[in-house]
Motif scaffolding. Structure first.
Motif, mmCIF file in Angstrom:
data_model
loop_
_atom_site.group_PDB
_atom_site.id
_atom_site.type_symbol
_atom_site.label_atom_id
_atom_site.label_comp_id
_atom_site.label_asym_id
_atom_site.label_seq_id
_atom_site.Cartn_x
_atom_site.Cartn_y
_atom_site.Cartn_z
ATOM 1 N N ARG A 25 13.959 25.141 43.674
ATOM 2 C CA ARG A 25 14.184 24.980 42.232
ATOM 3 C C ARG A 25 14.085 26.322 41.499
ATOM 4 O O ARG A 25 14.935 26.675 40.689
ATOM 5 N N ASP A 27 14.278 29.389 42.772
ATOM 6 C CA ASP A 27 15.297 30.331 43.233
ATOM 7 C C ASP A 27 16.653 30.031 42.608
ATOM 8 O O ASP A 27 17.398 30.940 42.235
ATOM 9 N N ARG A 28 16.970 28.751 42.472
ATOM 10 C CA ARG A 28 18.233 28.377 41.822
ATOM 11 C C ARG A 28 18.233 28.792 40.360
ATOM 12 O O ARG A 28 19.244 29.268 39.838
#
Length: 70
Positions: A25, A27-28
């Motif tokens: 989550r 990193d996105r």
């Protein structure tokens, strides 16, 4: 935008030391922010935290040296 307030021209940024840790989550979210800030011209991105962990044992120094081109 923070870059403009600091007088930094985003086109002159050629390296980002990422905080990406391998948490899907987060990193996105970070990837989306980088795409929004830099558009189609992403600079080189170093993301070693997932493999090597939080900065410690000289990793921050290595990131600074990489950013300086050493």
């Amino acid at each position: 935008m923070a870059l403009a307030l600091l007088g930094v021209v985003k086109e002159k940024i050629d390296l980002v030391v990422s905080g990406a840790s391998g948490a899907l989550r987060g990193d996105r979210l970070e990837a989306a922010v980088l795409r929004r800030v830099f558009g189609g011209r992403l600079p080189a991105i170093v993301a070693h935290k997932r493999t090597l962990g939080e900065y410690g044992g000289g990793l921050l120094a290595a990131a600074v040296l990489a950013a300086r081109g050493n």
